[in-house]
Write a protein that holds these residues in place. Structure first.
Motif, PDB file in Angstrom:
ATOM      1  N   ARG A 169       0.858  -1.169   0.000  1.00 19.22           N
ATOM      2  CA  ARG A 169       0.000   0.000   0.000  1.00 19.22           C
ATOM      3  C   ARG A 169       0.890   1.213   0.000  1.00 19.22           C
ATOM      4  N   ALA A 170       1.024   1.768  -1.138  1.00 21.69           N
ATOM      5  CA  ALA A 170       1.875   2.942  -1.185  1.00 21.69           C
ATOM      6  C   ALA A 170       1.153   4.136  -0.610  1.00 21.69           C
ATOM      7  N   LEU A 171      -0.122   4.149  -0.746  1.00 19.35           N
ATOM      8  CA  LEU A 171      -0.854   5.323  -0.324  1.00 19.35           C
ATOM      9  C   LEU A 171      -1.822   4.941   0.762  1.00 19.35           C
ATOM     10  N   LEU A 208       1.343   8.581   3.967  1.00 16.14           N
ATOM     11  CA  LEU A 208       1.333   8.308   2.550  1.00 16.14           C
ATOM     12  C   LEU A 208       2.429   7.399   2.057  1.00 16.14           C
ATOM     13  N   VAL A 209       3.592   7.570   2.553  1.00 14.94           N
ATOM     14  CA  VAL A 209       4.670   6.851   1.905  1.00 14.94           C
ATOM     15  C   VAL A 209       5.349   5.834   2.799  1.00 14.94           C
ATOM     16  N   LYS A 266       5.694   2.103   1.942  1.00 14.17           N
ATOM     17  CA  LYS A 266       6.581   1.826   0.820  1.00 14.17           C
ATOM     18  C   LYS A 266       8.023   1.897   1.274  1.00 14.17           C
ATOM     19  N   ILE A 319      -7.081  10.097  -3.416  1.00 14.52           N
ATOM     20  CA  ILE A 319      -5.824  10.149  -4.152  1.00 14.52           C
ATOM     21  C   ILE A 319      -5.846  11.239  -5.209  1.00 14.52           C
ATOM     22  N   ARG A 330      -5.667  14.577  -3.579  1.00 12.10           N
ATOM     23  CA  ARG A 330      -4.351  14.854  -3.007  1.00 12.10           C
ATOM     24  C   ARG A 330      -3.339  15.300  -4.048  1.00 12.10           C
ATOM     25  N   GLN A 359       9.248  15.347   0.611  1.00 12.14           N
ATOM     26  CA  GLN A 359       7.817  15.287   0.368  1.00 12.14           C
ATOM     27  C   GLN A 359       7.070  14.577   1.470  1.00 12.14           C
TER      28      GLN A 359
END
Lengths: 501, 402
Positions: free
Chosen positions: A11-13, A18-19, A22, A232, A235, A261
């Motif tokens: 699940r990247a998002l 959010l990150v 990853k 998404i 965003r 980021q």
């Protein structure tokens, strides 16, 4: 590094962070680079590590940790392999003596191989069957898991096109190969009724159903979404995202780390402007911001966070983050000064205060005492030094004195309009104390402040930066980033700090 | 030829005077418009004038669907009658562009996507097809010829980032359509770049502005590279290609050697009836009344976004009916027609089960009235239907190996 995400899905998002998911797992490219480097030299120098960090987009700490772990891994050959890690390339732990077992698809898909002779109930594991047999008053025997197996077994996937069909990429675990086969090559029989997502493995489906629909996604701008796709899409175009990166880029346009980021300062900024109380969301974001994926609870001496930003360039992201606070878009100019004073206390830039700050930043046990002198500041700090146990420790080259001198030159005045609104619940102060200590007591930290300075004055930032790096921002029409991790030149169509807004 | 029967000249007034079936009464605009179109074809100038007058009396862009329909078609009819359609269209476009900003474009697009699957249907289908076709590729290049303002791509970026252990490098080349202002596209580009970084996807973004018509797009303008896997995404794009250039356009696309071409179009035929204005009007009225009705039911009554979409709709109607040739083209074709063109160079690929599942899940999230229907017969792909009428068509194509 978190080895697996439960059901193995990426699940990247995530609505919350959010990150970070990853980030926890290293991708194939990163592993390859690191492996290659490791085969060359098991003890790379700091410069080499920095280079690798740049190359892979990881932090210095991550590279450091990877090498340390790898050396340990290498030096003791464990009798048991790690459970299936599909991302590992040329796993050095591969035991050439291991027995390669190729099971048929039927066997792999069979769910209940162990059957009770009395009632016919099937079980996935022999252990479970034996325990069941107890209930029938049958003789049962629980085999101990012998740690010394005569031969290590590894399993290959029967599917010829699959990467795990190759014995070199076999998986070390029976359950692992079963789940792999089912997930990749099996029929997706299980379907989530809320979102129609399909799964081949029942446990994956169960795990998903528990969280499906329960999750809400909140954007930095405050809007709440129940649908992931609209979240998404929103965003991607949200001003919150634009602003944060805008300020960062403006201050710091040639060098970027992928950490940048992760730091959505806009929310904090908004809070600052409107005097909102720090809320959980902010803390969450800060957690990311600060911890950069490291979830350890070790409060002191943990060199994660900004340490690695040092590797990215002379002006670290720590600076940028502070710079973030200090560089405001046109409509928030008045915050600059107040934010500065936040860092330096109410009386700026008098030398006495500077002194207080400086001494606080010296690595020493006296840090505790200094922290106390900065108590008034602490009120506002917890917001940024989140309750989630992460530390802000920056590394840099220049001395604290030079830093402070610069600050004095810029001539910041004092007001701290927002301290009040950030008064955290009492219990947090203690934590903040520790963290503050950690912040200012780490070895390399003094530079912490140094990093802030170049970004203080909105107008100066650019010049300072340019002066340091000697090159103007590049005007790259194509919008091209240098490398996919964001390290490198970022596009600025106009060389202005407020260019994005 | 004057007919003394008042009802003949004032069909709508007649309807209003006599109590009639309410449903019939609702369709007064369609009738009037048809009548007028016929009159134009017959070159019956007095009748034309009369009907236009009636339409003018009843039309308003702020009223109900019929009134809006009447208003927009009136504009188109006038344009056609005066043969000033193109001028009018380009004026409207440039006025709209001046008023347009990134913020408004974003607001309209996102709100529309929130309340209606009209656009998101195509996005989900296309992204699904692209993801499948690009499985295992490490360098992707997507040529985006669409009117989506890149709202399709965030979810794709997320999918790429979550795909597996290695995230591919993505290049996105957007072919900007006539109405998409340069400054807006630039801002969108910046946002996309940032977002891609957030997602951890290596990303490049490039905008190509069409100098002449879309049909004249060349491979060179797109700047393809040797080692990349190309996907072409045509959403609402093919209809912008001039009818006579469409076959050549297909060939151009084929020459790009893409792994997949995703086509999403609105289901209406304004092409075969080009010569026959009455039939064309009929098709238009039918399609746009569905569209306006859908907008009415999806948005809240006072929605600003809805109003902007309706304005765009009126421009579109003008474009279809009053513009012939020139740079303006919005001649939609039905799925079967597109399929005929595409099968010259491409073969259809089916959407996999996951994509179908995603689409069904997508429709679940919206109001009642939407459903997914697979295309049958000589058309491939999927339809999105609104109240049992197919309105949007999505398909995916692979080049036939030479």
């Amino acid at each position: 590094m978190d080895p697996a995400e439960g059901n193995g899905e990426k699940r990247a998002l995530d609505g919350e962070d959010l990150v970070s998911n990853k980030k926890l797992r290293k991708n194939r490219f990163q592993v390859r680079v690191l492996q290659d480097a490791f085969y060359g030299a098991q003890h790379p120098s700091a410069a080499r590590k920095a280079e690798l960090a740049d190359q892979t987009g990881l932090t210095f700490e991550q590279v450091q940790a990877w090498f340390a772990n790898r050396r340990a891994y290498d030096s003791c050959r464990p009798s048991q392999r790690e459970p299936s890690d599909e991302n590992s390339i040329d796993d050095p732990m591969e035991d050439p003596e291991a027995e390669v077992i190729a099971l048929s698809p039927k066997t792999l898909l069979a769910t209940n191989r162990f059957v009770c002779e009395i009632c016919g109930k099937g079980f996935q594991r022999d252990q479970n069957l034996q325990l069941h047999r107890r209930g029938h008053n049958l003789p049962w025997k629980l085999r101990q898991r012998s740690s010394k197996e005569p031969r290590k077994r590894v399993y290959v996937c029967p599917e010829p096109t699959c990467i795990h069909h190759n014995p070199a990429r076999a998986l070390g675990d029976l359950t692992g190969i079963k789940k792999h086969f089912c997930r990749k090559h099996g029929e997706k029989k299980w379907k989530c009724d809320k979102c129609s997502k399909r799964y081949a493995v029942q446990s994956d489906w169960k795990a998903h159903s528990k969280t499906c629909g329960t999750r809400e996604y909140r954007c930095d701008c405050g809007t709440l979404f129940s649908r992931r796709d609209s979240f998404i899409t929103h965003r991607a175009f949200c001003d919150a995202l634009a602003q944060e990166t805008a300020r960062v880029t403006a201050a710091f346009n040639n060098v970027e780390s992928n950490m940048l980021q992760q730091f959505p300062m806009s929310h904090i900024k908004a809070s600052v402007v409107h005097g909102e109380a720090a809320d959980h969301e902010v803390k969450q974001r800060l957690a990311l911001w600060m911890g950069h994926g490291s979830r350890t609870n070790d409060p002191l001496g943990n060199n994660t966070g900004f340490g690695d930003m040092h590797q990215v360039g002379p002006v670290s992201a720590a600076a940028t983050l502070y710079g973030d606070l200090l560089n405001s878009p046109s409509n928030l100019h008045q915050l600059d000064q107040s934010q500065l004073s936040w860092v330096y206390g109410d009386k700026l830039p008098s030398s006495s205060n500077m002194g207080a700050v400086t001494s606080a930043s010296l690595p020493a046990t006296s840090a505790v005492k200094e922290a106390e002198t900065l108590q008034p500041l602490l009120g506002s700090l917890p917001v940024l030094f989140s309750s989630q146990q992460h530390h802000l420790i920056a590394v840099s080259d220049t001395s604290a004195t030079a830093l402070l001198q610069k600050a004095a030159q810029i001539g910041v005045t004092s007001t701290v309009p927002f301290t009040g609104s950030f008064e955290p619940p009492k219990c947090q102060n203690a934590n903040v104390h520790d963290r503050f200590d950690g912040l200012f007591s780490s070895r390399s930290q003094a530079s912490n402040l140094e990093n802030i300075v170049p970004n203080f004055a909105v107008s100066n930032t650019f010049d300072v930066y340019a002066a340091r790096h000697g090159s103007p921002p590049r005007d790259d029409v194509g919008g091209e980033t240098r490398d996919f991790l964001g390290v490198g030149v970022h596009t600025l169509s106009q060389p202005s700090i407020n260019g994005w807004i | 030829m004057r007919n003394t029967d008042p009802c003949h000249h004032h069909p709508s007034i007649c309807c209003l005077l006599e109590p009639k079936d309410p449903r019939e009464e609702e369709k007064w605009a369609a009738e009037l418009i048809q009548e007028c179109a016929k009159a134009i074809a017959d070159k019956d100038s007095s009748k034309i004038r009369h009907l236009l007058w009636v339409l003018n009396e009843l039309a308003t862009p702020y009223g109900d669907c019929d009134q809006k329909l009447a208003s927009y078609f009136l504009q188109a009819l006038l344009g056609r009658a005066a043969e000033a359609g193109e001028l009018c269209y380009t004026t409207l476009i440039s006025a709209a562009e001046k008023q347009q900003s990134f913020v408004t474009a974003r607001k309209v697009m996102l709100k529309f996507q929130e309340v209606s699957p009209w656009t998101t249907f195509g996005h989900v289908a296309s992204n699904g097809a692209i993801m499948e076709a690009m499985e295992g590729e490490s360098k992707l290049h997507i040529v985006d010829i669409s009117n989506t303002y890149c709202t399709q791509w965030p979810t794709l970026l997320e999918a790429l980032a979550s795909r597996g252990s290695d995230t591919p490098h993505l290049r996105l080349t957007v072919v900007a359509m006539l109405s998409m202002g340069r400054s807006v596209m630039d801002e969108i580009g910046r946002r996309m770049v940032k977002f891609a970084r957030l997602m951890g996807v290596p990303f490049e973004f490039h905008v190509v502005s069409i100098v002449s018509t879309l049909g004249q797009l060349t491979e060179e303008e797109l700047g393809l590279r040797k080692d990349e896997a190309v996907a072409v995404n045509c959403v609402g794009a093919l209809r912008r290609v001039r009818v006579e250039e469409r076959d050549a356009f297909m060939r151009t696309l084929c020459a790009l050697r893409p792994r997949v071409v995703t086509v999403v179009e609105e289901e209406a035929d304004f092409t075969t009836s080009r010569g026959d204005s009455v039939a064309c009007f009929q098709q238009c009225v039918r399609f746009y009344s569905i569209f306006l009705g859908m907008l009415e039911e999806s948005f809240s009554p006072t929605s600003n976004e809805k109003f902007l979409l309706e304005k765009e709709c009126s421009r579109s109607i003008l474009g279809v009916l009053a513009c012939n040739g020139g740079g303006v083209c919005e001649r939609r074709e039905k799925a079967s027609q597109w399929c005929e063109r595409l099968t010259e160079a491409f073969a259809p690929t089916a959407f996999n089960d996951d994509v179908i599942g995603d689409l069904e899940a997508l429709l679940e999230r919206y109001r009642e009235g939407w459903s997914l229907v697979p295309a049958k017969g000589n058309a491939a792909g999927l339809y999105l239907t609104w109240k049992a009428e197919p309105v949007v068509w999505a398909s995916a194509w692979k080049p036939i190996k030479p």
